[in-house]
Design a protein around this motif. Structure first.
Motif, short mmCIF file in Angstrom:
data_model
loop_
_atom_site.label_atom_id
_atom_site.label_comp_id
_atom_site.label_asym_id
_atom_site.label_seq_id
_atom_site.Cartn_x
_atom_site.Cartn_y
_atom_site.Cartn_z
N LYS A 62 49.52 5.71 5.33
CA LYS A 62 49.41 6.71 6.43
C LYS A 62 47.77 6.11 6.68
O LYS A 62 46.63 7.23 7.28
N ASN A 63 46.61 5.70 6.38
CA ASN A 63 45.51 5.70 6.40
C ASN A 63 45.26 4.44 7.08
O ASN A 63 45.26 3.15 5.97
N ASP A 64 44.89 3.59 8.29
CA ASP A 64 44.76 2.23 8.52
C ASP A 64 43.25 1.42 8.38
O ASP A 64 43.86 0.84 8.64
N TYR A 65 42.48 2.71 7.99
CA TYR A 65 41.37 2.41 6.79
C TYR A 65 41.25 1.80 6.20
O TYR A 65 40.13 1.95 5.37
N SER A 82 32.54 -6.45 4.60
CA SER A 82 32.19 -6.03 6.23
C SER A 82 32.97 -5.89 7.29
O SER A 82 33.39 -5.67 7.92
N GLU A 83 34.26 -6.67 6.85
CA GLU A 83 35.19 -7.36 8.39
C GLU A 83 36.41 -6.02 8.06
O GLU A 83 37.29 -6.42 9.09
N PHE A 84 35.92 -5.37 6.65
CA PHE A 84 37.62 -4.23 7.06
C PHE A 84 37.17 -3.94 7.69
O PHE A 84 35.86 -3.06 7.95
N PRO A 85 38.04 -2.75 8.62
CA PRO A 85 38.06 -1.99 9.13
C PRO A 85 37.30 -0.35 8.93
O PRO A 85 37.61 -0.47 7.61
N ILE A 124 35.34 -6.02 -9.91
CA ILE A 124 35.26 -6.77 -8.44
C ILE A 124 33.60 -6.29 -7.72
O ILE A 124 33.24 -4.46 -7.86
N ASP A 125 32.37 -7.22 -7.46
CA ASP A 125 31.64 -6.45 -6.84
C ASP A 125 32.35 -6.68 -5.43
O ASP A 125 31.79 -7.52 -4.13
N VAL A 126 31.77 -5.37 -4.85
CA VAL A 126 33.14 -5.13 -3.47
C VAL A 126 31.08 -5.01 -2.80
O VAL A 126 30.10 -4.33 -2.07
N THR A 127 31.14 -6.26 -2.14
CA THR A 127 29.71 -6.09 -0.73
C THR A 127 30.02 -6.28 0.75
O THR A 127 31.60 -5.63 0.97
N GLY A 128 28.80 -5.91 1.30
CA GLY A 128 29.32 -5.75 2.69
C GLY A 128 29.24 -3.77 3.56
O GLY A 128 30.18 -3.88 4.32
#
Length: 792
Positions: free
Chosen positions: A147-150, A758-761, A168-172
């Protein structure tokens, strides 16, 4: 103990220093035991000083209680900690220790969970789901991949070498954004957590809201303070300044502290012995998180900024160059059969640091090594937009000198005043005994002000001051130092003058009792020493900043010139204290910063001892609360700069900061509530948390460095319901990873692994009402123009 081998003489000397240190810490405790017993023999018309001698002899005759099996020290040959597996939870694997986030910067944040597998040697694949909170998507759909495209997802390899931690170090990421996240094993899901990134300078954030904690001893109470903070309105993050766990083993007084703890919590605590190796430390952290929902709630509610103190390693730990050890660490034991050798301190501390970093979602430096441990630097700097800079550094094992942490300021006075029972002469500056006191004080102060004694060293002190200078240059309002110990000076109570604070009807009782104690040639020496120390303003805790006075002066001088509006946070002492800090660490002069020190989450201080022991004697003194107020008033009178103290209740500080003011409120929990489990405490309060009170509210005004003014009304608000985000569904369909061929993250243990987002929608920005109205108006105008042209 230092890093290396010890001779028998060294061992004996260090044990003697341990005893001397605890003599000061337990002075009030020892003093009150005879008070309780002697109260039964007290008559306001006839006071018998021999009661002191009778009581002391009774204590000596009673002897030591029998040792418990497996008490305090493990049997190093037969007792070992094992990984905690699913058989501890009915055989079902899962996420029993919650989720967490931490170290929020403007473009990154760390996410964390702990998985419990069936066996200790399997590899497990977990799925991370993370989504920005947006009004474009129904809240319940945020973590649903259908249900969530993002929605962002990533598979993580959880490994036995890291005890199945996923860090996990989530960057960007984008600045000033709020996120929800959860983990699955593709069959079951974890709790849903909330986190956020820090604002950038361009975001021009208007406020900052945080909680401050210290000293959470598992068996001393339920962590209601964490639970209450998790309901603070618009909480941005929370700070823990040390003693997140305690290393003690189970002995005659529970897991450390005075008296016994809560049996239900003692029964589940692991391990039973003092922590020594990696799995020992891991299992103690697991105890905290599995069996305290308040702790799990705060960790899922907001990111944390955390720094260790000593009990994450061993009591009064120190480390500088090759000198590494602790009061609570014995390299070898000599002829003491009750002691078990604990080996090289540095080996133990490296394992303790690994366990801490496995469980705490904080970031290690990628460029700077820790000067002592086999890790990178744990320094944290959080920039909060154009509003604030918050700094935390390791003051325990980087550059801390051994001598102050092993030194007793009480003992020299106690040794000198064995036969000096004329207390009035202590105040006469020309008397021989006063000359003796002055000489001892001069020698003690020379030790406390020794310029070679460091807690931070040049490197870390410059890290703090450089960050503050950059913050000042950028025009940020607040420069906040989150450090571990009390920075204001702490002098012991003057027992000789305690009667000055008693109600008239109690003065005869209290003054007669104390006078008799001070006259006792043996037992009274410690009391006489405390009187002398109070007269000469000799601090009682050299393990805090009082033992590093020269470096404190250097740090405060730097803070004075390199900040706009400094705030110094602290903990460690288990009680609540608020100070004005003056230039050079003196007792008067130019105000530099407020020093806001929080009580323990549960760890007992002055009040816990008094409350436990003085039930019998409280009546003549007007009750326990009155007795505590008397001690507090004496401390406020004798400690320059101290403007608030509570030595009774546990809790935390809630803080809001704007560009105009920094508001600190002491949120405290009643003693009987502290030992009441969550369901019963919530039922008793009629709220979603245990009952609490705002005991004091202090304002530091921007543009007035060092200001600290009490205000009558508290202003920080708490929610009456849990966040809706916690109820977001996390649907799982069973099976394995959705994308078996995708690159999986590995090595996500104590040092964390990186995930570049950084490249995730990104979800589309939600347009404001003004923008929508403006767009609609423009559309209508364009439509009308087009129609007019068409008609022409």
């Amino acid at each position: 103990a230092s890093h290396g081998c010890h001779t028998g003489t060294q061992i004996i000397e260090e044990r003697r220093l341990i005893v001397l240190h605890y003599t000061m810490k337990l002075l009030l405790f020892a003093f009150l035991i005879p008070l309780v017993v002697a109260a039964e023999n007290f008559s306001s018309e006839r006071w018998n000083p021999k009661v002191w001698e009778d009581v002391l002899q009774a204590i000596l005759n009673r002897g030591h209680p029998p040792k418990l099996e497996n008490a305090w020290k493990r049997n190093l040959q037969t007792e070992i900690s094992e990984p905690i597996l699913a058989d501890s939870f009915g055989g079902e694997p899962g996420f029993y220790h919650g989720v967490a986030s931490g170290d929020p910067l403007e473009d990154r944040v760390i996410l964390w969970t702990k998985y419990t597998p069936i066996s200790a040697n399997e590899t497990v694949f977990l799925e991370l789901r993370m989504a920005e909170v947006t009004a474009n998507i129904p809240l319940d759909d945020h973590l649903d991949p259908d249900k969530n495209d993002y929605l962002w997802t990533k598979t993580i390899r959880a490994e036995p070498e890291a005890d199945y931690i996923a860090k996990i170090d989530v960057t960007g990421l984008d600045s000033n954004k709020h996120y929800v996240y959860a983990f699955t094993d593709f069959n079951i899901a974890s709790d849903v957590g909330q986190t956020r990134t820090a604002p950038s300078a361009d975001d021009d954030e208007e406020d900052l809201r945080y909680c401050l904690f210290s000293c959470s001893n598992f068996d001393r109470g339920y962590f209601h303070a964490y639970d209450i903070c998790s309901t603070m309105e618009d909480l941005d993050f929370w700070i823990h300044v040390g003693d997140y766990i305690y290393e003690n083993g189970y002995g005659n007084r529970g897991f450390g502290g005075f008296g016994s703890g809560i049996s239900e919590r003692e029964e589940v605590a692991l391990p039973r012995w003092e922590l020594l190796d990696l799995q020992d430390y891991r299992n103690r952290y697991a105890t905290h998180h599995r069996y305290d929902e308040g702790l799990r709630n705060i960790r899922r509610r907001a990111p944390v900024m955390a720094i260790w103190d000593d009990h994450e390693f061993a009591n009064n730990a120190y480390g500088k160059d090759s000198i590494v050890g602790a009061q609570g660490h014995q390299v070898e034991c000599g002829d003491d059969e009750s002691c078990k050798p604990e080996g090289v301190a540095l080996d133990r501390f490296n394992m303790a640091a690994q366990a801490y970093l496995e469980w705490m979602p904080i970031r290690l430096s990628t460029t700077v090594a820790h000067p002592t441990l086999n890790i990178s630097s744990v320094t944290q700097v959080i920039e909060w937009g154009s509003l604030a800079t918050v700094v935390a550094v390791d003051s325990r094992l980087s550059e801390r000198s051994k001598e102050p942490s092993m030194y007793s300021t009480l003992t020299p006075f106690q040794d000198a005043l064995v036969n000096d029972t004329d207390i009035d002469a202590y105040y006469n500056e020309s008397s021989p005994v006063r000359q003796k006191i002055d000489d001892v004080a001069e020698a003690v102060l020379a030790n406390l002000t020794n310029p070679n004694h460091t807690m931070l060293g040049d490197t870390l002190r410059n890290v703090i001051l450089d960050a503050f200078q950059s913050s000042k240059d950028a025009g940020k309002t607040w420069q906040i130092l989150a450090q571990q110990v009390v920075m204001g000076s702490q002098f012991p109570p003057n027992f000789h003058k305690l009667g000055d604070y008693a109600p008239e009807e109690s003065k005869v009782f209290l003054e007669g009792f104390i006078s008799a104690g001070l006259q006792n040639p043996d037992f009274g020496a410690a009391l006489r020493a405390s009187v002398a120390m109070s007269i000469k303003k000799i601090p009682s805790n050299p393990d805090g900043w009082d033992g590093f006075a020269h470096e404190r002066a250097l740090l405060l001088d730097g803070i004075r010139t390199k900040t706009n509006n400094p705030i110094v946070l602290g903990g460690d002492s288990h009680d609540s204290w608020a100070y004005h800090l003056y230039e050079d660490g003196k007792m008067e002069g130019e105000k530099i910063a407020p020093n806001l020190n929080v009580p323990g989450v549960t760890s007992p201080g002055y009040g816990g001892i008094v409350g436990a022991l003085l039930g019998i004697i409280a009546g003549p003194l007007g009750g326990i609360e009155n007795l505590l107020k008397m001690v507090q008033e004496s401390l406020l009178a004798d400690n320059s700069g101290l403007i608030y103290a509570d030595i009774n209740l546990k809790g935390f500080a809630a803080v809001t900061a704007t560009k105009e003011k920094h508001v600190t409120e002491y949120i405290l929990v009643e003693s009987d509530t502290l030992t009441t489990e969550y369901a019963a405490a919530r039922k008793g309060s009629g709220k979603i948390t245990a009952g609490f009170k705002c005991d004091a509210s202090f304002v530091t005004t921007a543009g007035e460095p060092g200001s600290l003014s009490a205000q009558d009304d508290c202003e920080i608000a708490f929610d009456w319901q849990r966040p809706k985000e916690w109820s977001i569904p996390v649907p799982v369909s069973g099976g394995s990873s959705r994308c078996a061929s995708e690159e999986r993250l590995s090595g996500c243990g104590y040092a964390a692994c990186d995930l570049d987002a950084s490249e995730f929608p990104r979800a589309p920005e939600v347009k404001s009402d003004a923008y929508v109205q403006s767009t609609a108006s423009t559309t209508i105008i364009v439509f009308c123009i087009c129609m007019s042209l068409f008609m022409v």
